[in-house]
Design a protein around this motif. Structure first.
Motif, PDB file in Angstrom:
ATOM      1  N   SER A  35      12.426 -43.582  20.451  1.00  0.00           N
ATOM      2  CA  SER A  35      11.798 -42.761  21.491  1.00  0.00           C
ATOM      3  C   SER A  35      10.327 -43.097  21.679  1.00  0.00           C
ATOM      4  O   SER A  35       9.729 -42.749  22.698  1.00  0.00           O
ATOM      5  CB  SER A  35      11.947 -41.280  21.151  1.00  0.00           C
TER       6      SER A  35
ATOM      7  N   THR B 297      17.729 -49.609  21.596  1.00  0.00           N
ATOM      8  CA  THR B 297      18.804 -48.617  21.546  1.00  0.00           C
ATOM      9  C   THR B 297      18.799 -47.899  20.200  1.00  0.00           C
ATOM     10  O   THR B 297      18.499 -48.495  19.163  1.00  0.00           O
ATOM     11  CB  THR B 297      20.184 -49.275  21.749  1.00  0.00           C
ATOM     12  N   ALA B 298      19.132 -46.617  20.217  1.00  0.00           N
ATOM     13  CA  ALA B 298      19.232 -45.840  18.979  1.00  0.00           C
ATOM     14  C   ALA B 298      20.543 -46.193  18.270  1.00  0.00           C
ATOM     15  O   ALA B 298      21.590 -46.298  18.901  1.00  0.00           O
ATOM     16  CB  ALA B 298      19.171 -44.351  19.285  1.00  0.00           C
TER      17      ALA B 298
ATOM     18  N   ARG C 154      16.387 -45.709  14.389  1.00  0.00           N
ATOM     19  CA  ARG C 154      16.673 -44.290  14.536  1.00  0.00           C
ATOM     20  C   ARG C 154      16.116 -43.784  15.862  1.00  0.00           C
ATOM     21  O   ARG C 154      15.127 -44.301  16.369  1.00  0.00           O
ATOM     22  CB  ARG C 154      16.058 -43.520  13.368  1.00  0.00           C
ATOM     23  N   SER C 155      16.726 -42.751  16.399  1.00  0.00           N
ATOM     24  CA  SER C 155      16.301 -42.223  17.703  1.00  0.00           C
ATOM     25  C   SER C 155      14.852 -41.769  17.670  1.00  0.00           C
ATOM     26  O   SER C 155      14.133 -41.896  18.668  1.00  0.00           O
ATOM     27  CB  SER C 155      17.210 -41.063  18.124  1.00  0.00           C
ATOM     28  N   GLU C 156      14.389 -41.245  16.506  1.00  0.00           N
ATOM     29  CA  GLU C 156      13.004 -40.793  16.389  1.00  0.00           C
ATOM     30  C   GLU C 156      12.031 -41.946  16.581  1.00  0.00           C
ATOM     31  O   GLU C 156      10.906 -41.763  17.059  1.00  0.00           O
ATOM     32  CB  GLU C 156      12.754 -40.144  15.019  1.00  0.00           C
TER      33      GLU C 156
END
Length: 395
Positions: A270, A280-281, A265-267
């Motif tokens: 990051s 990569t998300a 997940r992007s959270e």
């Protein structure tokens, strides 16, 4: 396994010899027998005392010690150690309170007491100064702990029905939220960070699928690898957190060809530091963007989801696999049909209170994979190990 102390002691002696020879599974067997020995000699009243207040107090005092940095202070003091008075001066906590806290931690072998109110660090307390283990204490006490402590009342309230909803289970009742576990973590960044950090420690010291003798990486991944297929990707770690598995894979197999891709997940992505992989998300409920890789790997991902969701996740992967070339690798617990060990049953309980989910048997895994269009080619594990590696191909 016989339950008499004499029989358990005889088995411990045999397991000790295997442990000395560093045989796979011997450490786990010795640990299992140690618990069996305690169960065979302790009185029922002692069992209640241990479960009812000795172990809860130990967990609470470890959490307090993390907050006050007691383990760090003891580690820095070396063999000289520190008194509760010294620690009170350093931390601002009450001396009597610290004395009682440290005595219980010493009695339960977390720290050691070497003299009149004198304490030194142990191998365990020193480990608790490492961020990954320190964060494990925070995560298990603050996040998982309330779910376990509230479980009896919650189950009584729902008349002992089986919770199966990610948004309505013991975790939501304990934390007074309607969010699923991972969505709640996203809303509570300190605990998200602690969770991700602890995931690096969950398997620390245990045999990994990338170790020699577990999964034949050279034979099953490297041999036949085509650098021109899938943009030269040898493995995609789907839902791989901070990339600890990929880092370990590259460290133990430095000549591994091809690219390594981390997805989460992007959270989570990051917060990932640069490593031997590309991060990569990606939402694994959407089509897999990396096509024709040698392998697609999921570690402790599917046990957080119900059967239908697992099928959906795997169906998003299926079109990306190149027939006769790509492999699906699932690193999960497989519950034995008889006599599972406590690491297996306790993980089943953890995913139960956090997500109303459960660990699965081999037949259960076969059913899910078949529904998603895969077939198991082989299952790799080691004696007494809690995790297995399922290798599957397109059906």
């Amino acid at each position: 396994m016989s339950s008499t102390p004499e029989a358990v002691i005889a088995q411990i002696q045999a397991a000790s010899a295997a442990y000395a020879e560093k045989k796979p599974g011997a450490r786990e067997q010795l640990l299992n027998l140690g618990y069996a020995l305690v169960s065979s000699v302790e009185l029922p009243s002692e069992a209640i005392q241990r479960m009812g207040w000795a172990e809860p107090a130990k967990a609470a005092h470890c959490r307090i010690a993390v907050e006050l940095k007691l383990f760090e202070l003891l580690k820095e003091s070396g063999e000289q150690g520190m008194t509760a008075k010294d620690l009170a001066t350093k931390t601002g906590a009450d001396e009597v309170l610290l004395t009682r806290t440290l005595k219980h931690l010493a009695a339960t072998n977390v720290v050691a007491e070497t003299g009149d109110d004198k304490y030194i660090a142990t191998r365990l307390s020193n480990a608790f100064t490492e961020p990954r283990f320190r964060d494990g204490i925070i995560y298990t006490y603050d996040v998982a702990g309330p779910s376990f402590r509230g479980l009896p009342e919650y189950l009584k309230k729902i008349k002992y029905a089986l919770p199966t909803m990610l948004t309505d289970g013991p975790f939501q009742a304990a934390h007074k939220t309607e969010l699923p576990f991972f969505a709640w973590l996203d809303q509570n960044p300190p605990y998200l960070e602690a969770f991700n950090s602890y995931m690096a420690a969950y398997r620390a010291g245990k045999p990994s699928w990338v170790d020699p003798g577990f999964y034949p990486i050279s034979e099953r991944l490297i041999e036949g690898f085509d650098a021109g297929s899938g943009d030269g990707v040898i493995l995609v770690d789907v839902g791989g957190g901070l990339g600890h598995d990929l880092q370990e894979l590259k460290e133990k197999h430095p000549s591994l060809p091809g690219k390594l891709i981390l997805q989460d997940r992007s959270e989570v992505i990051s917060t990932v530091s640069a490593g031997a992989f590309q991060a990569t998300a990606h939402d694994f409920f959407t089509p897999q963007p990396v096509k024709d890789a040698r392998a697609y790997y999921l570690h402790s991902v599917l046990h957080d989801w119900g059967d239908d969701d697992c099928v959906k996740i795997l169906e998003q992967l299926k079109p990306a696999l190149k027939p006769g070339y790509s492999r699906l690798l699932i690193n999960e617990i497989i519950v034995p049909d008889r006599n599972p060990t406590w690491p297996v049953t306790s993980m089943d309980q953890l995913v139960f209170v956090l997500g109303a989910m459960g660990e699965r048997t081999e037949k259960h895994w076969e059913s899910i994979l078949k529904r998603a269009g895969f077939k198991i080619s082989r299952i790799y594990n080691y004696e007494m190990g809690s995790e297995s590696l399922i290798e599957a191909d397109l059906a």
